[in-house]
Design an enzyme around this catalytic site. Structure first.
Site, PDB file in Angstrom:
ATOM      1  N   GLY A 116       0.817  -1.221   0.000  1.00 26.89           N
ATOM      2  CA  GLY A 116       0.000   0.000   0.000  1.00 26.89           C
ATOM      3  C   GLY A 116       0.847   1.265   0.000  1.00 26.89           C
ATOM      4  N   ASP A 138       0.287  -9.042   1.917  1.00 24.07           N
ATOM      5  CA  ASP A 138      -0.751  -8.080   1.522  1.00 24.07           C
ATOM      6  C   ASP A 138      -1.774  -8.824   0.682  1.00 24.07           C
ATOM      7  OD1 ASP A 138      -2.150  -5.860   0.102  1.00 24.07           O
ATOM      8  OD2 ASP A 138      -0.578  -4.614   0.957  1.00 24.07           O
ATOM      9  N   SER A 148      -3.529   6.415  14.092  1.00 24.56           N
ATOM     10  CA  SER A 148      -3.907   7.618  13.360  1.00 24.56           C
ATOM     11  C   SER A 148      -4.248   8.735  14.328  1.00 24.56           C
ATOM     12  CB  SER A 148      -5.143   7.275  12.508  1.00 24.56           C
ATOM     13  OG  SER A 148      -5.748   8.443  12.026  1.00 24.56           O
ATOM     14  N   TYR A 175     -14.117   3.736  11.389  1.00 20.77           N
ATOM     15  CA  TYR A 175     -12.690   3.592  11.072  1.00 20.77           C
ATOM     16  C   TYR A 175     -11.837   4.020  12.262  1.00 20.77           C
ATOM     17  CZ  TYR A 175      -8.051   4.865   9.527  1.00 20.77           C
ATOM     18  OH  TYR A 175      -6.682   4.994   9.456  1.00 20.77           O
ATOM     19  N   LYS A 182      -9.088   1.864  15.008  1.00 21.67           N
ATOM     20  CA  LYS A 182      -7.714   2.198  15.422  1.00 21.67           C
ATOM     21  C   LYS A 182      -7.644   2.283  16.944  1.00 21.67           C
ATOM     22  CE  LYS A 182      -5.968   2.241  11.400  1.00 21.67           C
ATOM     23  NZ  LYS A 182      -5.008   1.214  11.017  1.00 21.67           N
ATOM     24  N   ASN A 229      -9.246  11.850   0.070  1.00 23.91           N
ATOM     25  CA  ASN A 229      -8.304  12.778   0.713  1.00 23.91           C
ATOM     26  C   ASN A 229      -7.926  13.921  -0.212  1.00 23.91           C
ATOM     27  OD1 ASN A 229      -7.262   9.819   2.056  1.00 23.91           O
ATOM     28  ND2 ASN A 229      -7.763  11.493   3.419  1.00 23.91           N
TER      29      ASN A 229
HETATM   30  P1  NAD Z   1      -3.330   1.507   1.815  1.00 22.98           P
HETATM   31  O1  NAD Z   1      -4.756   1.117   1.599  1.00 22.98           O
HETATM   32  O2  NAD Z   1      -2.593   2.099   0.680  1.00 22.98           O
HETATM   33  O3  NAD Z   1      -2.500   0.262   2.374  1.00 22.98           O
HETATM   34  C1  NAD Z   1      -3.067  -0.710   3.193  1.00 22.98           C
HETATM   35  C2  NAD Z   1      -2.707  -2.058   2.604  1.00 22.98           C
HETATM   36  O4  NAD Z   1      -3.240  -3.114   3.431  1.00 22.98           O
HETATM   37  C3  NAD Z   1      -3.261  -2.276   1.203  1.00 22.98           C
HETATM   38  O5  NAD Z   1      -2.195  -2.645   0.358  1.00 22.98           O
HETATM   39  C4  NAD Z   1      -4.281  -3.425   1.368  1.00 22.98           C
HETATM   40  O6  NAD Z   1      -4.329  -4.235   0.221  1.00 22.98           O
HETATM   41  C5  NAD Z   1      -3.752  -4.128   2.578  1.00 22.98           C
HETATM   42  N1  NAD Z   1      -4.748  -4.865   3.380  1.00 22.98           N
HETATM   43  C6  NAD Z   1      -5.913  -4.372   3.898  1.00 22.98           C
HETATM   44  N2  NAD Z   1      -6.525  -5.331   4.615  1.00 22.98           N
HETATM   45  C7  NAD Z   1      -5.736  -6.447   4.562  1.00 22.98           C
HETATM   46  C8  NAD Z   1      -5.829  -7.754   5.117  1.00 22.98           C
HETATM   47  N3  NAD Z   1      -6.856  -8.113   5.878  1.00 22.98           N
HETATM   48  N4  NAD Z   1      -4.831  -8.634   4.855  1.00 22.98           N
HETATM   49  C9  NAD Z   1      -3.778  -8.275   4.089  1.00 22.98           C
HETATM   50  N5  NAD Z   1      -3.641  -7.054   3.540  1.00 22.98           N
HETATM   51  C10 NAD Z   1      -4.606  -6.145   3.771  1.00 22.98           C
HETATM   52  O7  NAD Z   1      -3.304   2.499   3.075  1.00 22.98           O
HETATM   53  P2  NAD Z   1      -2.126   3.422   3.609  1.00 22.98           P
HETATM   54  O8  NAD Z   1      -2.491   4.821   3.363  1.00 22.98           O
HETATM   55  O9  NAD Z   1      -0.815   2.901   3.148  1.00 22.98           O
HETATM   56  O10 NAD Z   1      -2.304   3.164   5.168  1.00 22.98           O
HETATM   57  C11 NAD Z   1      -1.558   2.159   5.852  1.00 22.98           C
HETATM   58  C12 NAD Z   1      -2.053   2.088   7.285  1.00 22.98           C
HETATM   59  O11 NAD Z   1      -1.918   3.372   7.896  1.00 22.98           O
HETATM   60  C13 NAD Z   1      -3.538   1.723   7.399  1.00 22.98           C
HETATM   61  O12 NAD Z   1      -3.702   0.885   8.524  1.00 22.98           O
HETATM   62  C14 NAD Z   1      -4.210   3.055   7.637  1.00 22.98           C
HETATM   63  O13 NAD Z   1      -5.406   2.936   8.358  1.00 22.98           O
HETATM   64  C15 NAD Z   1      -3.151   3.797   8.443  1.00 22.98           C
HETATM   65  N6  NAD Z   1      -3.238   5.255   8.315  1.00 22.98           N
HETATM   66  C16 NAD Z   1      -3.287   5.832   7.075  1.00 22.98           C
HETATM   67  C17 NAD Z   1      -3.389   7.212   6.961  1.00 22.98           C
HETATM   68  C18 NAD Z   1      -3.498   7.873   5.616  1.00 22.98           C
HETATM   69  O14 NAD Z   1      -3.998   9.004   5.547  1.00 22.98           O
HETATM   70  N7  NAD Z   1      -3.058   7.243   4.531  1.00 22.98           N
HETATM   71  C19 NAD Z   1      -3.400   7.997   8.113  1.00 22.98           C
HETATM   72  C20 NAD Z   1      -3.331   7.381   9.362  1.00 22.98           C
HETATM   73  C21 NAD Z   1      -3.250   5.996   9.445  1.00 22.98           C
HETATM   74  C1  WQD Z   2      -7.819  17.396   4.651  1.00 29.13           C
HETATM   75  C2  WQD Z   2      -8.427  18.785   4.537  1.00 29.13           C
HETATM   76  C3  WQD Z   2     -10.799  18.778   4.273  1.00 29.13           C
HETATM   77  C4  WQD Z   2     -10.811  16.902   0.308  1.00 29.13           C
HETATM   78  C5  WQD Z   2      -8.315  11.880   6.959  1.00 29.13           C
HETATM   79  C6  WQD Z   2      -8.798  10.916   8.000  1.00 29.13           C
HETATM   80  C7  WQD Z   2      -7.728  10.682   9.028  1.00 29.13           C
HETATM   81  C8  WQD Z   2      -6.419  10.245   8.368  1.00 29.13           C
HETATM   82  C9  WQD Z   2      -6.025  11.188   7.296  1.00 29.13           C
HETATM   83  C10 WQD Z   2      -6.437   7.835   8.335  1.00 29.13           C
HETATM   84  C11 WQD Z   2      -9.712  18.950   5.338  1.00 29.13           C
HETATM   85  C12 WQD Z   2     -10.137  19.359   3.048  1.00 29.13           C
HETATM   86  C13 WQD Z   2     -10.421  17.451   1.521  1.00 29.13           C
HETATM   87  C14 WQD Z   2     -11.378  17.759  -0.692  1.00 29.13           C
HETATM   88  C15 WQD Z   2     -11.135  19.620   0.822  1.00 29.13           C
HETATM   89  N1  WQD Z   2      -6.547   8.961   7.745  1.00 29.13           N
HETATM   90  N2  WQD Z   2     -10.593  18.788   1.766  1.00 29.13           N
HETATM   91  N3  WQD Z   2     -11.527  19.089  -0.382  1.00 29.13           N
HETATM   92  O1  WQD Z   2     -10.023  14.529   6.933  1.00 29.13           O
HETATM   93  O2  WQD Z   2      -7.843  15.558   7.757  1.00 29.13           O
HETATM   94  O3  WQD Z   2      -8.044  13.125   7.601  1.00 29.13           O
HETATM   95  O4  WQD Z   2      -7.121  11.363   6.375  1.00 29.13           O
HETATM   96  O5  WQD Z   2      -6.226   7.570   9.477  1.00 29.13           O
HETATM   97  O6  WQD Z   2      -8.202   9.696   9.875  1.00 29.13           O
HETATM   98  O7  WQD Z   2      -9.963  11.452   8.613  1.00 29.13           O
HETATM   99  O8  WQD Z   2      -7.891  14.414   5.517  1.00 29.13           O
HETATM  100  O9  WQD Z   2      -7.304  14.739   3.163  1.00 29.13           O
HETATM  101  O10 WQD Z   2      -9.696  14.176   3.734  1.00 29.13           O
HETATM  102  O11 WQD Z   2      -8.817  16.419   4.340  1.00 29.13           O
HETATM  103  O12 WQD Z   2     -11.299  20.845   1.031  1.00 29.13           O
HETATM  104  O13 WQD Z   2     -11.757  17.321  -1.778  1.00 29.13           O
HETATM  105  O14 WQD Z   2      -8.768  19.032   3.168  1.00 29.13           O
HETATM  106  O15 WQD Z   2     -11.995  19.467   4.571  1.00 29.13           O
HETATM  107  O16 WQD Z   2      -9.721  20.257   5.840  1.00 29.13           O
HETATM  108  P1  WQD Z   2      -8.557  14.484   6.995  1.00 29.13           P
HETATM  109  P2  WQD Z   2      -8.447  14.865   4.108  1.00 29.13           P
END
Ligand code: NAD
Ligand code: WQD
Length: 338
Positions: A10, A31, A124, A148, A152, A198
């Site tokens: 991912g 994965d 997160s 979600y 976490k 996002n």
């Molecule tokens: P992503 O979706 O790109 O990567 C997650 C990966 O996990 C994917 O490749 C998916 O195929 C794999 N996966 C999901 N469920 C699975 C399972 N049951 N078995 C095996 N593989 C599985 O997401 P990311 O952005 O790389 O995020 C990675 C981690 O970080 C996630 O746990 C996410 O919740 C957390 N996180 C992400 C963000 C963000 O904004 N990207 C922010 C905070 C936390």
């Molecule tokens: C960022 C800012 C929106 C889209 C999320 C999850 C959080 C974490 C990170 C996993 C905000 C604004 C967004 C658009 C916009 N993920 N926005 N137009 O909501 O801070 O966090 O991703 O753990 O848990 O909630 O991120 O990128 O969605 O938004 O104006 O089309 O951009 O309102 O202010 P967020 P985001």
């Protein structure tokens, strides 16, 4: 070290795998490819000039996960695997609890069976109760606003309880803020399926012309320009944070929650303006109503990461905007380009 990386294909996982390989660690990736493409793994190999084993499994499948552990002796697990679409989780809570909590329980059980006692977990900033004072540190009150987020929160609690029961375990809960950017090579990056949730993927796809306009959700927040403020962090800085956490778990026992953020809050308009300036492209936008559930500002107090891990974010907003665009413009269809 030898590390099992769940979810390693991912977005954040792929960048962390690359950094682990560059730093000389050995990795094995598990994965399901539910939200990732095998091409990402090919490119990690290409960039690192190193090979590693990949298991295409759902880690909730205990028998298959046991097989992975039977074939390797791991020093640590970095657990990225999970579903992450906040909005989708509201309509499909059981899917999210099953996958995110279920996979973590199965993983811990298999680790226990195989005497692997170190885990770094992808948590997160969303675990902090909406409305807590900014900058937020790790002692702030927890509480979530989506299934979600609660997954976490629950995984964190499960891991804390595991450490209470087995004090020789070492757990780090990394609370990421808003990861953006890509490896500067432009070969790996974020490749969301469908319409992105996002901000940054929406910005890059709008710059490509795939959407007419970016919707900016609200310009009447209590921030410097009225648009929402977040702590955007370069994914390569996050990857470095995981390598630092790996050193930490090798030398400590117990459970620590640690913010991975820059400590700096940027607004949506800061992002759009910087993106346009650095990349010399236009991002047409329109101001839309606030998105339900959003808050004015979220940004980290990152001091604990510096103190415990010796890590702090180094990349600037210019770097984040440039690298996001480099990836997207070189791969307009994401990994489908091959
Ligand atoms: P992503 O979706 O790109 O990567 C997650 C990966 O996990 C994917 O490749 C998916 O195929 C794999 N996966 C999901 N469920 C699975 C399972 N049951 N078995 C095996 N593989 C599985 O997401 P990311 O952005 O790389 O995020 C990675 C981690 O970080 C996630 O746990 C996410 O919740 C957390 N996180 C992400 C963000 C963000 O904004 N990207 C922010 C905070 C936390
Ligand atoms: C960022 C800012 C929106 C889209 C999320 C999850 C959080 C974490 C990170 C996993 C905000 C604004 C967004 C658009 C916009 N993920 N926005 N137009 O909501 O801070 O966090 O991703 O753990 O848990 O909630 O991120 O990128 O969605 O938004 O104006 O089309 O951009 O309102 O202010 P967020 P985001």
């Amino acid at each position: 070290m030898k590390v099992l990386v769940t979810g390693g294909a991912g977005y954040i996982g792929s960048h962390t795998c690359l950094e682990l390989l560059r730093q000389g660690h050995d990795i094995v990736v598990a994965d399901s490819l539910y939200n990732a493409k095998p091409e990402a793994l090919k490119r990690i190999r290409e960039l690192s000039k190193r090979d590693f084993q990949f298991y295409e499994i759902d880690i909730r499948n205990e028998a298959e996960l046991e097989r992975v552990f039977a074939e390797h002796a791991f020093d640590c697990v970095i657990h990225f695997a999970g579903l992450k679409a906040v909005g989708e989780s509201v309509g499909l809570p059981l899917k999210y609890y099953d996958n995110n909590v279920g996979s973590t329980i199965t993983l811990c059980r298999v680790m226990k069976n195989n005497k692997v006692k170190r885990i770094i977990f992808s948590s997160s900033a969303t675990v902090y109760r909406p409305g807590v004072l900014m900058p937020v540190d790790e002692t702030a009150e927890l509480g979530c606003s989506s299934p979600y987020g609660w997954t976490k929160f629950m995984c964190e609690q499960i891991l804390r309880d595991v450490v209470t029961a087995y004090p020789d375990w070492s757990v780090v809960l990394l609370r990421y803020f808003n990861p953006i950017g890509a490896d500067p090579s432009g070969r790996i990056g974020e490749d969301p399926t469908g319409i992105p949730n996002n901000l940054l993927p929406f910005v890059t796809q709008t710059a490509l012309g795939r959407h007419d306009k970016l919707q900016i959700f609200g310009n009447d927040y209590a921030t410097h320009d009225g648009t929402g403020v977040r702590d955007y962090i370069h994914v390569a800085d996050l990857a470095d944070g995981h390598v630092a956490a790996l050193q930490f778990v090798m030398n400590h026992k117990g459970c620590e929650a640690i913010n991975l953020g820059t400590g700096i809050g940027y607004s949506v308009l800061d992002i759009v303006n910087t993106f346009e300036e650095v990349n010399k492209v236009k991002v047409p936008y329109v101001i839309s109503p606030r998105r339900p559930g959003d808050v004015d500002a979220v940004y980290a107090k990152p001091d604990k990461a510096k103190k415990l891990l010796g890590w702090e974010a180094k990349r600037t907003l210019d770097d984040m905007c440039r690298d996001s665009w480099h990836w997207q413009s070189n791969n307009p269809q994401g990994y489908q380009e091959g």
